[in-house]
Design a protein around this motif. Sequence first.
Motif, PDB file in Angstrom:
ATOM      1  N   SER A   2       0.836  -1.192   0.000  1.00 29.10           N
ATOM      2  CA  SER A   2       0.000   0.000   0.000  1.00 29.10           C
ATOM      3  C   SER A   2       0.882   1.257   0.000  1.00 29.10           C
ATOM      4  O   SER A   2       2.051   1.224   0.388  1.00 29.10           O
ATOM      5  CB  SER A   2      -0.917  -0.004   1.223  1.00 29.10           C
ATOM      6  OG  SER A   2      -0.147  -0.162   2.374  1.00 29.10           O
ATOM      7  N   ALA A   3       0.264   2.380  -0.439  1.00 33.70           N
ATOM      8  CA  ALA A   3       1.005   3.646  -0.516  1.00 33.70           C
ATOM      9  C   ALA A   3       1.413   4.076   0.886  1.00 33.70           C
ATOM     10  O   ALA A   3       0.684   3.834   1.848  1.00 33.70           O
ATOM     11  CB  ALA A   3       0.126   4.697  -1.163  1.00 33.70           C
ATOM     12  N   PRO A   4       2.569   4.728   0.998  1.00 32.64           N
ATOM     13  CA  PRO A   4       2.979   5.204   2.334  1.00 32.64           C
ATOM     14  C   PRO A   4       2.035   6.282   2.846  1.00 32.64           C
ATOM     15  O   PRO A   4       1.453   7.031   2.042  1.00 32.64           O
ATOM     16  CB  PRO A   4       4.387   5.764   2.093  1.00 32.64           C
ATOM     17  CG  PRO A   4       4.504   5.988   0.629  1.00 32.64           C
ATOM     18  CD  PRO A   4       3.547   5.047  -0.045  1.00 32.64           C
ATOM     19  N   TYR A   5       1.874   6.337   4.156  1.00 35.73           N
ATOM     20  CA  TYR A   5       1.091   7.424   4.739  1.00 35.73           C
ATOM     21  C   TYR A   5       1.770   8.758   4.444  1.00 35.73           C
ATOM     22  O   TYR A   5       2.998   8.862   4.481  1.00 35.73           O
ATOM     23  CB  TYR A   5       0.963   7.252   6.244  1.00 35.73           C
ATOM     24  CG  TYR A   5       0.082   6.113   6.667  1.00 35.73           C
ATOM     25  CD1 TYR A   5      -1.195   5.958   6.130  1.00 35.73           C
ATOM     26  CD2 TYR A   5       0.503   5.205   7.624  1.00 35.73           C
ATOM     27  CE1 TYR A   5      -2.021   4.916   6.531  1.00 35.73           C
ATOM     28  CE2 TYR A   5      -0.311   4.158   8.040  1.00 35.73           C
ATOM     29  CZ  TYR A   5      -1.565   4.018   7.483  1.00 35.73           C
ATOM     30  OH  TYR A   5      -2.372   2.990   7.883  1.00 35.73           O
ATOM     31  N   LYS A   6       0.923   9.770   4.182  1.00 33.22           N
ATOM     32  CA  LYS A   6       1.442  11.121   3.946  1.00 33.22           C
ATOM     33  C   LYS A   6       1.440  11.883   5.273  1.00 33.22           C
ATOM     34  O   LYS A   6       0.365  12.042   5.878  1.00 33.22           O
ATOM     35  CB  LYS A   6       0.537  11.873   2.968  1.00 33.22           C
ATOM     36  CG  LYS A   6       0.614  11.393   1.550  1.00 33.22           C
ATOM     37  CD  LYS A   6      -0.258  12.307   0.690  1.00 33.22           C
ATOM     38  CE  LYS A   6      -0.488  11.680  -0.663  1.00 33.22           C
ATOM     39  NZ  LYS A   6      -1.450  12.424  -1.468  1.00 33.22           N
ATOM     40  N   ILE A   7       2.604  12.346   5.657  1.00 29.32           N
ATOM     41  CA  ILE A   7       2.728  13.089   6.912  1.00 29.32           C
ATOM     42  C   ILE A   7       3.152  14.510   6.581  1.00 29.32           C
ATOM     43  O   ILE A   7       4.233  14.732   6.013  1.00 29.32           O
ATOM     44  CB  ILE A   7       3.795  12.460   7.846  1.00 29.32           C
ATOM     45  CG1 ILE A   7       3.606  10.935   7.959  1.00 29.32           C
ATOM     46  CG2 ILE A   7       3.773  13.151   9.206  1.00 29.32           C
ATOM     47  CD1 ILE A   7       2.336  10.479   8.600  1.00 29.32           C
ATOM     48  N   LEU A   8       2.302  15.476   6.902  1.00 33.76           N
ATOM     49  CA  LEU A   8       2.643  16.878   6.654  1.00 33.76           C
ATOM     50  C   LEU A   8       3.307  17.453   7.905  1.00 33.76           C
ATOM     51  O   LEU A   8       2.740  17.396   9.001  1.00 33.76           O
ATOM     52  CB  LEU A   8       1.393  17.688   6.307  1.00 33.76           C
ATOM     53  CG  LEU A   8       1.696  19.134   5.898  1.00 33.76           C
ATOM     54  CD1 LEU A   8       2.380  19.182   4.525  1.00 33.76           C
ATOM     55  CD2 LEU A   8       0.419  19.964   5.885  1.00 33.76           C
TER      56      LEU A   8
END
Length: 186
Positions: A2-8
Amino acid sequence: MSAPYKILAITGSLRKASFNTALLNTLAATDYDGLKVEVADISEIPLYNQDIDVEPVLPAIQTLRDQVAAADALIIASPEYNYTMSGVIKNIIDWLSRPYGKAAVVGKPILIITTSPGSTGGVRAQSPIRSTLAAIGAYPLGGAEVIIAAVDKKITDGRFTDEANLTFIAESLERLKAEIRVRQAA
Ligand SMILES: Cc1cc2nc3c(=O)[nH]c(=O)nc-3n(C[C@H](O)[C@H](O)[C@H](O)COP(=O)(O)O)c2cc1C
Protein backbone atom coordinates in the motif's frame (compact mmCIF):
# COMPACT_ATOMS: atom_id res chain seq x y z
CA MET A 1 2.25 -2.86 -1.11
CA SER A 2 0.00 0.00 0.00
CA ALA A 3 1.01 3.65 -0.52
CA PRO A 4 2.98 5.20 2.33
CA TYR A 5 1.09 7.42 4.74
CA LYS A 6 1.44 11.12 3.95
CA ILE A 7 2.73 13.09 6.91
CA LEU A 8 2.64 16.88 6.65
CA ALA A 9 5.27 18.54 8.84
CA ILE A 10 4.74 22.09 10.06
CA THR A 11 7.41 24.20 11.70
CA GLY A 12 6.80 26.71 14.45
CA SER A 13 9.56 29.04 13.27
CA LEU A 14 9.91 31.39 10.30
CA ARG A 15 13.65 31.86 10.88
CA LYS A 16 15.68 30.90 7.80
CA ALA A 17 18.18 28.89 9.87
CA SER A 18 15.48 27.51 12.19
CA PHE A 19 16.52 24.40 14.10
CA ASN A 20 12.93 23.15 14.02
CA THR A 21 12.71 23.51 10.26
CA ALA A 22 16.11 21.83 9.85
CA LEU A 23 14.87 18.91 11.95
CA LEU A 24 11.73 18.57 9.83
CA ASN A 25 13.75 18.79 6.60
CA THR A 26 15.90 15.96 7.94
CA LEU A 27 12.82 13.82 8.60
CA ALA A 28 11.57 14.61 5.07
CA ALA A 29 14.90 13.41 3.65
CA THR A 30 14.75 10.16 5.65
CA ASP A 31 13.36 6.88 4.32
CA TYR A 32 10.77 5.56 6.76
CA ASP A 33 8.88 2.34 6.46
CA GLY A 34 5.31 3.08 5.36
CA LEU A 35 5.29 6.86 5.63
CA LYS A 36 6.65 9.90 3.85
CA VAL A 37 7.21 13.28 5.49
CA GLU A 38 6.68 16.52 3.55
CA VAL A 39 7.43 19.95 5.02
CA ALA A 40 4.80 22.65 4.53
CA ASP A 41 5.86 26.08 3.29
CA ILE A 42 4.44 28.54 5.82
CA SER A 43 6.46 31.56 4.70
CA GLU A 44 3.46 33.31 3.09
CA ILE A 45 0.90 32.62 5.83
CA PRO A 46 -0.28 35.95 7.26
CA LEU A 47 -1.44 36.64 10.78
CA TYR A 48 -4.91 35.24 11.29
CA ASN A 49 -7.61 37.79 10.53
CA GLN A 50 -11.21 36.71 10.30
CA ASP A 51 -11.80 39.46 7.72
CA ILE A 52 -9.61 37.62 5.21
CA ASP A 53 -10.78 34.15 6.19
CA VAL A 54 -13.45 34.24 3.51
CA GLU A 55 -13.71 32.37 0.21
CA PRO A 56 -11.57 32.43 -1.78
CA VAL A 57 -8.85 32.47 0.87
CA LEU A 58 -5.28 33.46 0.02
CA PRO A 59 -3.50 30.81 -2.09
CA ALA A 60 -1.00 30.09 0.71
CA ILE A 61 -3.86 29.36 3.12
CA GLN A 62 -5.76 27.22 0.64
CA THR A 63 -2.61 25.26 -0.19
CA LEU A 64 -1.90 24.60 3.48
CA ARG A 65 -5.48 23.54 4.16
CA ASP A 66 -5.43 21.29 1.09
CA GLN A 67 -2.15 19.73 2.21
CA VAL A 68 -3.64 19.04 5.63
CA ALA A 69 -6.73 17.51 4.03
CA ALA A 70 -4.53 15.23 1.90
CA ALA A 71 -2.31 14.20 4.83
CA ASP A 72 -2.91 11.13 6.97
CA ALA A 73 -1.28 12.83 9.94
CA LEU A 74 0.78 15.86 10.88
CA ILE A 75 4.00 16.61 12.71
CA ILE A 76 4.39 19.92 14.47
CA ALA A 77 7.89 20.95 15.52
CA SER A 78 7.97 24.14 17.54
CA PRO A 79 10.28 26.16 19.69
CA GLU A 80 9.17 27.36 23.09
CA TYR A 81 8.75 31.13 23.19
CA ASN A 82 8.45 32.66 26.64
CA TYR A 83 7.31 29.42 28.28
CA THR A 84 4.65 28.55 25.69
CA MET A 85 4.29 27.71 21.99
CA SER A 86 5.59 30.21 19.43
CA GLY A 87 3.11 32.66 18.01
CA VAL A 88 3.97 31.24 14.61
CA ILE A 89 2.57 27.81 15.41
CA LYS A 90 -0.45 29.21 17.27
CA ASN A 91 -1.21 31.29 14.17
CA ILE A 92 -0.98 28.22 11.93
CA ILE A 93 -3.25 26.24 14.25
CA ASP A 94 -5.77 29.10 14.22
CA TRP A 95 -5.81 29.09 10.39
CA LEU A 96 -6.18 25.31 10.34
CA SER A 97 -9.03 25.38 12.85
CA ARG A 98 -11.31 26.98 10.26
CA PRO A 99 -13.70 26.82 8.45
CA TYR A 100 -15.51 26.09 11.68
CA GLY A 101 -17.07 22.63 11.58
CA LYS A 102 -15.29 21.75 8.32
CA ALA A 103 -11.62 22.12 9.24
CA ALA A 104 -9.41 19.47 7.63
CA VAL A 105 -7.35 19.13 10.80
CA VAL A 106 -10.30 17.61 12.69
CA GLY A 107 -9.55 13.97 13.42
CA LYS A 108 -5.91 14.10 12.28
CA PRO A 109 -3.33 12.44 14.50
CA ILE A 110 -0.52 14.88 15.29
CA LEU A 111 2.97 14.21 16.63
CA ILE A 112 4.23 17.17 18.65
CA ILE A 113 7.96 17.88 18.79
CA THR A 114 9.43 20.70 20.82
CA THR A 115 13.04 21.82 20.78
CA SER A 116 15.31 24.26 22.50
CA PRO A 117 18.98 25.16 22.56
CA GLY A 118 18.49 24.94 26.33
CA SER A 119 18.28 21.87 28.53
CA THR A 120 14.48 21.78 28.82
CA GLY A 121 13.83 21.05 25.13
CA GLY A 122 10.84 23.36 24.89
CA VAL A 123 8.85 21.12 27.22
CA ARG A 124 6.70 24.00 28.46
CA ALA A 125 5.30 24.38 24.92
CA GLN A 126 4.13 20.76 24.82
CA SER A 127 0.98 21.11 26.93
CA PRO A 128 -0.23 24.36 25.33
CA ILE A 129 0.13 22.85 21.85
CA ARG A 130 -1.55 19.64 22.98
CA SER A 131 -4.53 21.38 24.59
CA THR A 132 -5.00 23.73 21.62
CA LEU A 133 -4.97 20.80 19.19
CA ALA A 134 -7.43 18.90 21.37
CA ALA A 135 -9.66 21.99 21.45
CA ILE A 136 -9.95 22.01 17.68
CA GLY A 137 -10.72 18.29 17.39
CA ALA A 138 -7.32 17.00 16.30
CA TYR A 139 -5.66 14.02 17.97
CA PRO A 140 -2.31 14.91 19.53
CA LEU A 141 -0.40 11.66 19.92
CA GLY A 142 -0.26 10.40 23.48
CA GLY A 143 2.60 8.66 25.18
CA ALA A 144 6.16 9.85 25.66
CA GLU A 145 6.74 13.37 24.37
CA VAL A 146 9.42 14.22 21.81
CA ILE A 147 11.50 16.90 23.50
CA ILE A 148 14.84 17.87 22.03
CA ALA A 149 17.33 19.70 24.20
CA ALA A 150 20.53 21.37 23.01
CA VAL A 151 19.12 21.37 19.49
CA ASP A 152 21.68 23.90 18.27
CA LYS A 153 24.46 21.35 18.94
CA LYS A 154 22.68 18.66 16.92
CA ILE A 155 22.49 20.36 13.51
CA THR A 156 25.34 20.13 11.02
CA ASP A 157 25.06 21.73 7.58
CA GLY A 158 21.30 22.06 8.00
CA ARG A 159 20.86 18.41 8.95
CA PHE A 160 19.77 17.09 12.35
CA THR A 161 22.29 14.47 13.36
CA ASP A 162 21.56 13.22 16.89
CA GLU A 163 21.08 9.47 16.47
CA ALA A 164 19.39 8.88 19.84
CA ASN A 165 16.82 11.59 19.13
CA LEU A 166 16.28 10.31 15.58
CA THR A 167 15.70 6.78 16.87
CA PHE A 168 13.16 8.07 19.37
CA ILE A 169 11.41 10.08 16.64
CA ALA A 170 11.33 6.96 14.41
CA GLU A 171 9.69 5.04 17.29
CA SER A 172 7.21 7.88 17.74
CA LEU A 173 6.41 7.75 14.01
CA GLU A 174 5.60 4.05 14.45
CA ARG A 175 3.10 5.06 17.15
CA LEU A 176 1.77 7.75 14.79
CA LYS A 177 1.22 5.07 12.13
CA ALA A 178 -0.69 2.95 14.64
CA GLU A 179 -2.84 5.98 15.53
CA ILE A 180 -3.54 6.65 11.83
CA ARG A 181 -4.74 3.05 11.45
CA VAL A 182 -7.05 3.39 14.47
CA ARG A 183 -8.49 6.72 13.31
CA GLN A 184 -8.98 5.62 9.69
CA ALA A 185 -10.68 2.40 10.79
CA ALA A 186 -13.10 4.34 13.05
C1 LIG B 1 10.96 35.58 21.68
C2 LIG B 1 11.74 34.36 22.11
C3 LIG B 1 11.39 33.70 23.26
C4 LIG B 1 12.09 32.55 23.64
N1 LIG B 1 11.68 31.86 24.76
C5 LIG B 1 12.26 30.69 25.06
C6 LIG B 1 11.78 29.89 26.14
O1 LIG B 1 10.84 30.23 26.82
N2 LIG B 1 12.37 28.69 26.37
C7 LIG B 1 13.42 28.23 25.60
O2 LIG B 1 13.90 27.13 25.85
N3 LIG B 1 13.91 28.97 24.57
C8 LIG B 1 13.35 30.17 24.29
N4 LIG B 1 13.82 30.93 23.23
C9 LIG B 1 14.97 30.42 22.45
C10 LIG B 1 14.51 29.59 21.28
O3 LIG B 1 14.32 28.25 21.72
C11 LIG B 1 15.58 29.65 20.19
O4 LIG B 1 15.67 30.98 19.70
C12 LIG B 1 15.31 28.68 19.06
O5 LIG B 1 16.44 28.65 18.23
C13 LIG B 1 14.09 29.05 18.25
O6 LIG B 1 13.77 28.00 17.36
P1 LIG B 1 14.22 27.99 15.81
O7 LIG B 1 15.69 27.71 15.80
O8 LIG B 1 13.44 26.90 15.19
O9 LIG B 1 13.92 29.36 15.24
C14 LIG B 1 13.16 32.09 22.86
C15 LIG B 1 13.52 32.80 21.69
C16 LIG B 1 12.83 33.90 21.33
C17 LIG B 1 13.22 34.64 20.06
